[in-house]
Design an enzyme around this catalytic site. Structure first.
Site, PDB file in Angstrom:
ATOM      1  N   GLY A   1     -13.875 147.656  31.109  1.00  0.00           N
ATOM      2  CA  GLY A   1     -15.182 147.119  31.445  1.00  0.00           C
ATOM      3  C   GLY A   1     -15.284 145.657  31.103  1.00  0.00           C
ATOM      4  O   GLY A   1     -14.515 145.133  30.289  1.00  0.00           O
TER       5      GLY A   1
ATOM      6  N   GLY B   1     -18.220 142.420  30.298  1.00  0.00           N
ATOM      7  CA  GLY B   1     -19.591 142.099  29.955  1.00  0.00           C
ATOM      8  C   GLY B   1     -19.793 140.594  29.933  1.00  0.00           C
ATOM      9  O   GLY B   1     -18.881 139.827  30.274  1.00  0.00           O
ATOM     10  N   ALA B   2     -20.967 140.177  29.517  1.00  0.00           N
ATOM     11  CA  ALA B   2     -21.301 138.759  29.502  1.00  0.00           C
ATOM     12  C   ALA B   2     -20.446 137.960  28.518  1.00  0.00           C
ATOM     13  O   ALA B   2     -20.246 136.771  28.698  1.00  0.00           O
ATOM     14  CB  ALA B   2     -22.779 138.588  29.158  1.00  0.00           C
TER      15      ALA B   2
ATOM     16  N   GLY C   1     -17.270 139.136  27.163  1.00  0.00           N
ATOM     17  CA  GLY C   1     -15.888 139.538  27.019  1.00  0.00           C
ATOM     18  C   GLY C   1     -15.557 140.743  27.857  1.00  0.00           C
ATOM     19  O   GLY C   1     -16.217 141.037  28.847  1.00  0.00           O
TER      20      GLY C   1
ATOM     21  N   VAL D   1     -13.386 144.879  27.670  1.00  0.00           N
ATOM     22  CA  VAL D   1     -12.771 145.956  26.903  1.00  0.00           C
ATOM     23  C   VAL D   1     -11.584 146.448  27.718  1.00  0.00           C
ATOM     24  O   VAL D   1     -11.694 146.692  28.927  1.00  0.00           O
ATOM     25  CB  VAL D   1     -13.765 147.105  26.632  1.00  0.00           C
ATOM     26  CG1 VAL D   1     -13.084 148.229  25.852  1.00  0.00           C
ATOM     27  CG2 VAL D   1     -14.981 146.590  25.871  1.00  0.00           C
TER      28      VAL D   1
ATOM     29  N   LYS E   1     -11.580 145.520  22.418  1.00  0.00           N
ATOM     30  CA  LYS E   1     -12.719 144.714  22.838  1.00  0.00           C
ATOM     31  C   LYS E   1     -12.421 143.266  22.475  1.00  0.00           C
ATOM     32  O   LYS E   1     -12.161 142.953  21.316  1.00  0.00           O
ATOM     33  CB  LYS E   1     -13.989 145.180  22.128  1.00  0.00           C
ATOM     34  CG  LYS E   1     -15.213 144.355  22.485  1.00  0.00           C
ATOM     35  CD  LYS E   1     -16.440 144.849  21.755  1.00  0.00           C
ATOM     36  CE  LYS E   1     -17.643 143.990  22.071  1.00  0.00           C
ATOM     37  NZ  LYS E   1     -18.841 144.469  21.383  1.00  0.00           N
TER      38      LYS E   1
ATOM     39  N   ASP F   1     -29.156 147.559  20.751  1.00  0.00           N
ATOM     40  CA  ASP F   1     -28.669 147.615  22.136  1.00  0.00           C
ATOM     41  C   ASP F   1     -28.340 149.056  22.510  1.00  0.00           C
ATOM     42  O   ASP F   1     -27.328 149.325  23.156  1.00  0.00           O
ATOM     43  CB  ASP F   1     -27.446 146.710  22.294  1.00  0.00           C
ATOM     44  CG  ASP F   1     -27.145 146.367  23.751  1.00  0.00           C
ATOM     45  OD1 ASP F   1     -28.040 146.528  24.608  1.00  0.00           O
ATOM     46  OD2 ASP F   1     -26.004 145.943  24.027  1.00  0.00           O
TER      47      ASP F   1
END
Length: 178
Positions: free
Chosen positions: A25, A27-28, A30, A32, A47, A153
């Protein structure tokens, strides 16, 4: 828009100890990756926070997002380490910095995220499994609170599952605070 995440698939990290197999995956801040320990064959999730140079100029309304990756890395590592002894908090095995990336070695959860499961009919007809998952999530969050950690989160994408979906794991302490 081109990806800002470094392409490390097929490369080794952590002094040659982890072979990066695929991207799980993005994200903003980094990505994983699915990795394999070159000595034991064990699979892990890796990660990686983006290097400082890739993050410059990014704007956001959340105060922790405005921190440099080095400070975010330390805060996330401290928060996650404080609660990682719980059976429903994702295990944090180690953290390291390599090639200007700040990395966490975590358990690999072959069941994926709760978000992916919600989007399939798997949970829809299994009330006992849904109740079990909710109790595990509540237990993990209560454990965090008992240690003075606010996750901040909590969402289906940050709840990971075992291969048979019977165990949930609270993940991603990037926004956590004391």
């Amino acid at each position: 828009m081109p990806s800002r995440v470094p392409d490390i698939v097929g490369k080794t990290m952590s002094g040659g100890r982890l072979l990066v197999l695929s991207v799980l995956g993005k994200g903003a801040f980094g990505a994983v990756y699915r990795t394999k320990d070159t000595q034991t064959g064990e699979e892990y999730a890796l990660k990686c926070l983006l290097p400082d140079s890739l993050r410059r100029g990014r704007r956001t309304d959340v105060e922790l997002h405005d921190l440099t990756p080095g400070i975010r890395f330390r805060k996330e590592m401290e928060a996650h380490s404080a609660v990682a002894d719980h059976p429903h908090v994702l295990s944090l095995h180690r953290a390291f910095i390599e090639h200007d990336m700040h990395c966490f070695v975590l358990d690999f959860c072959p069941g994926g995220s709760l978000l992916n499961v919600i989007l399939t009919p798997y949970f829809g007809y299994q009330d006992a499994l849904i109740k079990q998952a909710l109790v595990q999530i509540i237990d993990a969050v209560a454990h965090c609170h008992s240690h003075g950690i606010a996750h901040r989160d909590l969402k289906p994408a940050n709840i990971l599952l075992s291969a048979d979906n019977s165990h949930t794991y609270l993940a991603d302490f990037g926004l956590a605070t004391r």
